[in-house]
Design an enzyme around this catalytic site. Structure first.
Site, mmCIF file in Angstrom:
data_model
loop_
_atom_site.group_PDB
_atom_site.id
_atom_site.type_symbol
_atom_site.label_atom_id
_atom_site.label_comp_id
_atom_site.label_asym_id
_atom_site.label_seq_id
_atom_site.Cartn_x
_atom_site.Cartn_y
_atom_site.Cartn_z
ATOM 1 N N HIS A 165 0.818 -1.228 0.000
ATOM 2 C CA HIS A 165 0.000 0.000 0.000
ATOM 3 C C HIS A 165 0.845 1.268 0.000
ATOM 4 C CE1 HIS A 165 -3.614 -2.434 1.790
ATOM 5 N NE2 HIS A 165 -3.422 -2.667 0.514
ATOM 6 N N CYS A 201 4.574 20.836 -6.173
ATOM 7 C CA CYS A 201 5.955 20.518 -6.532
ATOM 8 C C CYS A 201 6.683 21.823 -6.888
ATOM 9 C CB CYS A 201 5.960 19.562 -7.721
ATOM 10 S SG CYS A 201 7.609 19.303 -8.414
HETATM 11 P P1 OAD Z 1 -7.405 -3.303 10.441
HETATM 12 O O1 OAD Z 1 -7.579 -2.096 11.308
HETATM 13 O O2 OAD Z 1 -8.502 -3.668 9.509
HETATM 14 O O3 OAD Z 1 -7.124 -4.575 11.342
HETATM 15 C C1 OAD Z 1 -6.155 -4.570 12.345
HETATM 16 C C2 OAD Z 1 -6.093 -5.947 12.962
HETATM 17 O O4 OAD Z 1 -5.038 -5.955 13.911
HETATM 18 C C3 OAD Z 1 -7.361 -6.370 13.700
HETATM 19 O O5 OAD Z 1 -7.756 -7.677 13.279
HETATM 20 C C4 OAD Z 1 -6.946 -6.383 15.177
HETATM 21 O O6 OAD Z 1 -7.620 -7.396 15.934
HETATM 22 C C5 OAD Z 1 -5.460 -6.677 15.057
HETATM 23 N N1 OAD Z 1 -4.627 -6.219 16.195
HETATM 24 C C6 OAD Z 1 -4.823 -5.163 17.024
HETATM 25 N N2 OAD Z 1 -3.829 -5.066 17.923
HETATM 26 C C7 OAD Z 1 -2.958 -6.077 17.647
HETATM 27 C C8 OAD Z 1 -1.726 -6.516 18.212
HETATM 28 N N3 OAD Z 1 -1.160 -5.878 19.240
HETATM 29 N N4 OAD Z 1 -1.122 -7.608 17.672
HETATM 30 C C9 OAD Z 1 -1.681 -8.273 16.622
HETATM 31 N N5 OAD Z 1 -2.840 -7.897 16.045
HETATM 32 C C10 OAD Z 1 -3.463 -6.821 16.546
HETATM 33 O O7 OAD Z 1 -6.010 -3.093 9.654
HETATM 34 P P2 OAD Z 1 -5.510 -3.805 8.326
HETATM 35 O O8 OAD Z 1 -5.962 -5.212 8.265
HETATM 36 O O9 OAD Z 1 -4.056 -3.521 8.237
HETATM 37 O O10 OAD Z 1 -5.497 0.285 3.486
HETATM 38 O O11 OAD Z 1 -6.266 -2.964 7.225
HETATM 39 C C11 OAD Z 1 -6.029 -3.227 5.885
HETATM 40 C C12 OAD Z 1 -6.050 -1.952 5.086
HETATM 41 O O12 OAD Z 1 -7.256 -1.215 5.363
HETATM 42 C C13 OAD Z 1 -4.964 -0.950 5.445
HETATM 43 O O13 OAD Z 1 -3.719 -1.238 4.819
HETATM 44 C C14 OAD Z 1 -5.527 0.328 4.927
HETATM 45 C C15 OAD Z 1 -6.943 0.210 5.436
HETATM 46 O O14 OAD Z 1 -7.904 0.913 4.742
HETATM 47 C C16 OAD Z 1 -5.183 1.370 2.777
HETATM 48 O O15 OAD Z 1 -4.952 2.442 3.305
HETATM 49 C C17 OAD Z 1 -5.155 1.154 1.298
#
Ligand code: OAD
Length: 248
Positions: free
Chosen positions: A122, A150
């Site tokens: 991303h 820019c």
């Molecule tokens: P999410 O906010 O959807 O999910 C975060 C996950 O991390 C959840 O399942 C939590 O339970 C878990 N979590 C929280 N604390 C944690 C810890 N200490 N250790 C392990 N896990 C933990 O975030 P993403 O899955 O990264 O995209 O979201 C995917 C994409 O959605 C992001 O890259 C972003 C967003 O929109 C873009 O910006 C294109």
């Protein structure tokens, strides 16, 4: 979890793995103080509307609002430090004969911890590019309330991140898919798995015969024979797992 709580078969599999691939999401940086996206109270998308901030249309409508929001997040990231979860992945990279780290995160904390060859699906919030031709720009000036442009061409500047509705960098996505299909162990760490195409990588790995390890305090994956669900914080569980497998 103590060493004894990790299944012996998982420890054996990791010790003898030829290629370990890892997909991380916002959860791995949560312990560094960076909010995740979908947490009901503290998640970024519970407080801000992605359609107002993370789409090309939002940027067209109000470039300064979008710039300011990312500038605020860039500040958060600039002051954050990698945590024990990031560091444990550096250790796994050192031990595994082949290792691929794929991240959905834009914070650069894996690289700051010492991980190399990170596949950023991303983009990276620390990089700025021209909105019209995508050329990376390293110097610009900002005046309160004015659009940020820019200095060479006058084009609007934006963060080098993937917005909803935009394509992922094709080389990064290809490399991630190849890793998922060729590794023998695939970790899914700190991601809700709700955003495609990254969300499909764990299943791709599983279908290609890999052992899947999910590290998350919440249940994000249904129980399955070849899936180890390690329920807890990455910054706690990953160092314990590294110690249990490799003794450091
Ligand atoms: P999410 O906010 O959807 O999910 C975060 C996950 O991390 C959840 O399942 C939590 O339970 C878990 N979590 C929280 N604390 C944690 C810890 N200490 N250790 C392990 N896990 C933990 O975030 P993403 O899955 O990264 O995209 O979201 C995917 C994409 O959605 C992001 O890259 C972003 C967003 O929109 C873009 O910006 C294109």
């Amino acid at each position: 979890m103590t060493h004894a709580d990790f299944p012996a078969a998982l420890l054996h599999r990791l010790r003898h793995a030829r290629h370990i691939a890892v997909l991380t999401g916002a959860g791995i940086s949560a312990e560094s103080g960076i909010p995740t996206f979908r947490h009901a109270q503290t998640g970024l998308w519970s407080q801000y509307d992605p359609l107002e901030l993370a789409t090309p249309q939002a940027f067209q409508r109000n470039p300064r609002l979008v710039w300011d929001w990312y500038a605020w997040r860039r500040q958060l990231v600039a002051h954050a430090q990698p945590n024990a979860g990031h560091t444990a992945l550096v250790a796994i990279q050192r031990h595994a004969p082949q290792f691929t780290l794929i991240t959905q995160n834009v914070d650069g904390l894996h690289q700051q911890a010492g991980s190399t060859a990170v596949i950023e699906l991303h983009g990276n919030i620390r990089r700025i590019k021209r909105a019209d031709d995508g050329v990376i720009v390293t110097a610009w000036t900002e005046t309160e309330g004015e659009l940020v442009r820019c200095p060479q061409t006058g084009s609007l500047l934006r963060p080098d991140v993937v917005w909803f509705g935009e394509m992922l960098p094709p080389d990064a996505l290809d490399a991630a898919r190849v890793a998922a299909q060729t590794c023998d162990v695939f970790f899914s760490i700190g991601t809700s798995g709700l955003v495609e195409p990254a969300g499909s990588l764990p299943r791709l790995a599983l279908h290609a015969g890999a052992t899947l390890v999910v590290v998350n305090p919440e249940a994000t994956f249904a129980p399955h024979n070849d899936v180890y669900l390690l329920q807890g914080a990455a910054g706690v569980l990953l160092p314990q797992l590294v110690a249990a497998v490799w003794g450091d």
